[in-house]
Design an enzyme around this catalytic site. Structure first.
Site, PDB file in Angstrom:
ATOM      1  N   HIS A 102      57.460  21.427 -45.440  1.00  0.00           N
ATOM      2  CA  HIS A 102      56.941  20.612 -44.317  1.00  0.00           C
ATOM      3  C   HIS A 102      57.001  21.377 -42.993  1.00  0.00           C
ATOM      4  O   HIS A 102      57.110  20.778 -41.937  1.00  0.00           O
ATOM      5  CB  HIS A 102      57.707  19.294 -44.170  1.00  0.00           C
ATOM      6  CG  HIS A 102      57.892  18.557 -45.455  1.00  0.00           C
ATOM      7  ND1 HIS A 102      57.000  17.634 -45.945  1.00  0.00           N
ATOM      8  CD2 HIS A 102      58.888  18.637 -46.386  1.00  0.00           C
ATOM      9  CE1 HIS A 102      57.434  17.162 -47.107  1.00  0.00           C
ATOM     10  NE2 HIS A 102      58.570  17.761 -47.401  1.00  0.00           N
ATOM     11  N   SER A 112      42.742  38.917 -23.935  1.00  0.00           N
ATOM     12  CA  SER A 112      41.971  37.848 -23.303  1.00  0.00           C
ATOM     13  C   SER A 112      41.248  38.412 -22.088  1.00  0.00           C
ATOM     14  O   SER A 112      41.762  39.302 -21.413  1.00  0.00           O
ATOM     15  CB  SER A 112      42.915  36.725 -22.874  1.00  0.00           C
ATOM     16  OG  SER A 112      42.334  35.950 -21.849  1.00  0.00           O
ATOM     17  N   LYS A 118      47.953  38.246 -22.696  1.00  0.00           N
ATOM     18  CA  LYS A 118      47.669  37.798 -24.061  1.00  0.00           C
ATOM     19  C   LYS A 118      47.453  38.926 -25.062  1.00  0.00           C
ATOM     20  O   LYS A 118      46.862  39.947 -24.763  1.00  0.00           O
ATOM     21  CB  LYS A 118      46.403  36.932 -24.065  1.00  0.00           C
ATOM     22  CG  LYS A 118      46.596  35.627 -23.352  1.00  0.00           C
ATOM     23  CD  LYS A 118      47.257  34.602 -24.241  1.00  0.00           C
ATOM     24  CE  LYS A 118      46.198  33.669 -24.736  1.00  0.00           C
ATOM     25  NZ  LYS A 118      46.637  32.764 -25.718  1.00  0.00           N
ATOM     26  N   GLU A 166      42.949  34.909 -37.562  1.00  0.00           N
ATOM     27  CA  GLU A 166      42.190  33.675 -37.328  1.00  0.00           C
ATOM     28  C   GLU A 166      40.778  33.767 -37.927  1.00  0.00           C
ATOM     29  O   GLU A 166      40.282  32.815 -38.528  1.00  0.00           O
ATOM     30  CB  GLU A 166      42.092  33.384 -35.825  1.00  0.00           C
ATOM     31  CG  GLU A 166      43.428  32.959 -35.227  1.00  0.00           C
ATOM     32  CD  GLU A 166      43.417  32.928 -33.702  1.00  0.00           C
ATOM     33  OE1 GLU A 166      42.342  33.099 -33.097  1.00  0.00           O
ATOM     34  OE2 GLU A 166      44.504  32.749 -33.119  1.00  0.00           O
TER      35      GLU A 166
END
Ligand code: ARG
Length: 459
Positions: free
Chosen positions: A156, A277, A283, A290
């Site tokens: 979980h 970024s 960043k 992804e």
């Protein structure tokens, strides 16, 4: 517009119709396979006396010339042909004249395209298999290097029990191993040659289909000519297997994204596999992970798309089936790219072992072992579960781990606790005592690594 079938028509095909119907823009990917199939077909025709040896030789050298010229860039595959089959045949006739017109004897584009696609798929299955093997090599190396790199195991997404990085990598090893086995199964099942099935009902020429199959390294010839031209099961199976590969990659990527987050910091993705970024200078984003996660949807889409295309098609060949190509090609290219990139990312990733260890020590991952400790001292498991539950509440209140409590504090909750509790619930003990097959202790893991090294050697 170069077509193989003008004779029965009195009008030119409408330009839009021609373009809608044509497949050259994508089936040119099967150029090599188309030539390879034609070579075998011609050899078989000559062996059966349907072509003379001279005709066979002319056709073979014509095909060789086309093959070399396309590969060297001298001859371009252009849109003026309807499909790759027309391209090869038209060029052959242009090169060698009359003999070229005999290439298509005893063959239809229906069994030809079925063959080309099978040959293409076979090659690609081998490539995907090889890429997965490299991923497995990377994983097993990580397993060998991290037998005592402790980290929390989750259920979980909540800390559950301590494991090691080797154990976690081992889980993915098993998944990708099954993926390879699935590919092997598909290969074995599909490896029968459809050539010689004609349009749907075989031919009246005395073809030797077993011989063609042998020349092309198939297990044998397919057994029903209608099924031969109408079967796309192997592509559906391959798309399902590739969807499963993507699902595994996507789960792994999801974990890497979480582990790479500012909150976890279990890993740091290498600069070469990260992006920045345009506005936020601090960043460093896990875009590759992804994107792989994102492309999973695309491969699932291809799978559902082909299943849906096939579901209402009466026997035998129908043009709907041309739709199998673009989506299968795209799915194959996507999967190959994703496996290769993922392997590169994994090879260069840095594991913050201290942070992983500290994380495993926090979050009461040793609570089960504390309960088992009491059981060993004669407390019933259900009672032990309740006692440790209260102990955890106490720890949360004091902001401490179980092993940071004094013996007096422990005894106040349950007098059964003794000095040996600390040893019994240390990270090392929690992991090292889990020695059953498949469990995370280094000893158990070494056995699994041995089995999987052997598997890699033989596959
Ligand atoms: N381009 C077709 C395909 O991919 C080749 C087979 C054409 N056969 C036909 N009868 N129109 O399926």
């Amino acid at each position: 517009m170069a077509q193989l079938w003008g004779g029965r028509f009195t009008k030119e095909t409408d330009k839009l119709v021609y373009n809608f119907n044509a497949s050259i823009s994508f089936d040119k990917k099967m150029f090599k396979q188309d030539v390879e199939g034609s070579r075998a077909h011609v050899k078989m025709l000559a062996k059966q006396g349907i072509l003379t040896d001279d005709e066979k030789n002319q056709i073979l050298s014509g095909l060789d010339g086309i093959y070399d010229d396309v590969l060297s860039g001298k001859l371009e595959i252009t849109d003026e042909y309807e499909d790759i089959h027309s391209f090869v045949e038209a060029n052959l006739i242009e090169r060698i004249g009359e003999a070229g017109k005999k290439l298509h004897t005893g063959r239809s584009r229906n069994d030809q395209v079925a063959l080309d696609m099978k040959l293409y798929t076979r090659d690609e299955i081998c490539e995907i298999n090889g890429l997965l093997k490299e991923l497995l090599e990377t994983l097993i190396k990580l397993m060998e290097e991290n037998l005592d790199t402790y980290m929390p195991g989750f259920t979980h997404l909540q800390k559950a029990q301590p494991i090691t990085l080797a154990h976690h990598m081992g889980a993915y090893f098993e998944m990708f191993k099954r993926d390879r086995q699935r590919l092997d199964d598909i290969y074995r099942r599909m490896n029968y040659c459809p050539l010689g099935s004609g349009a749907l009902a075989g031919t009246t020429y005395p073809l030797d289909r077993e011989y063609t199959a042998q020349l092309l390294s198939f297990e044998g010839a397919t057994l029903n000519s209608m099924d031969s031209v109408a079967d796309r099961d192997y592509l559906i199976e391959l798309l399902a297997a590739m969807s499963t590969i993507m699902m595994h990659l996507s789960r792994f990527c999801e974990e890497i994204i979480i582990w790479n987050s500012n909150e976890y910091r279990f890993v740091e993705i290498d600069d070469a596999y990260s992006t920045g970024s345009s506005i936020m200078p601090q960043k460093k984003n896990p875009d590759i992970a992804e994107l792989i996660r994102g492309k999973t949807g695309r491969v699932y889409g291809a799978f559902v798309s082909l299943l849906t295309t096939m579901k209402g098609i009466p026997l035998a060949y129908n043009k709907d089936m041309q739709e199998d190509k673009e989506l299968t090609f795209d799915a194959i290219d996507t999967v190959k790219g994703c496996i290769a990139l993922f392997t590169g990312m994994l090879k260069t990733i840095r594991f913050n072992k201290d942070i992983m260890r500290t994380s495993a020590m926090k979050g009461f991952t040793n609570a089960t072992d504390a309960a088992d400790y009491l059981v060993n001292k004669g407390v019933a498991f259900r009672d032990a579960h309740g006692i440790i539950g209260r102990l955890v509440l106490y720890c949360i209140d004091k902001d401490k781990a179980i092993d940071e409590l004094s013996l007096d504090e422990l005894k106040a909750i349950c007098p059964v606790f003794e000095e040996d509790i600390y040893e019994a619930i240390s990270l090392e003990t929690c992991v090292n005592k889990r020695t059953t097959i498949g469990a995370p202790s280094p000893d158990a893991m070494r056995e699994i690594i041995k089995i999987n090294r052997e598997y890699l050697k033989n596959s």
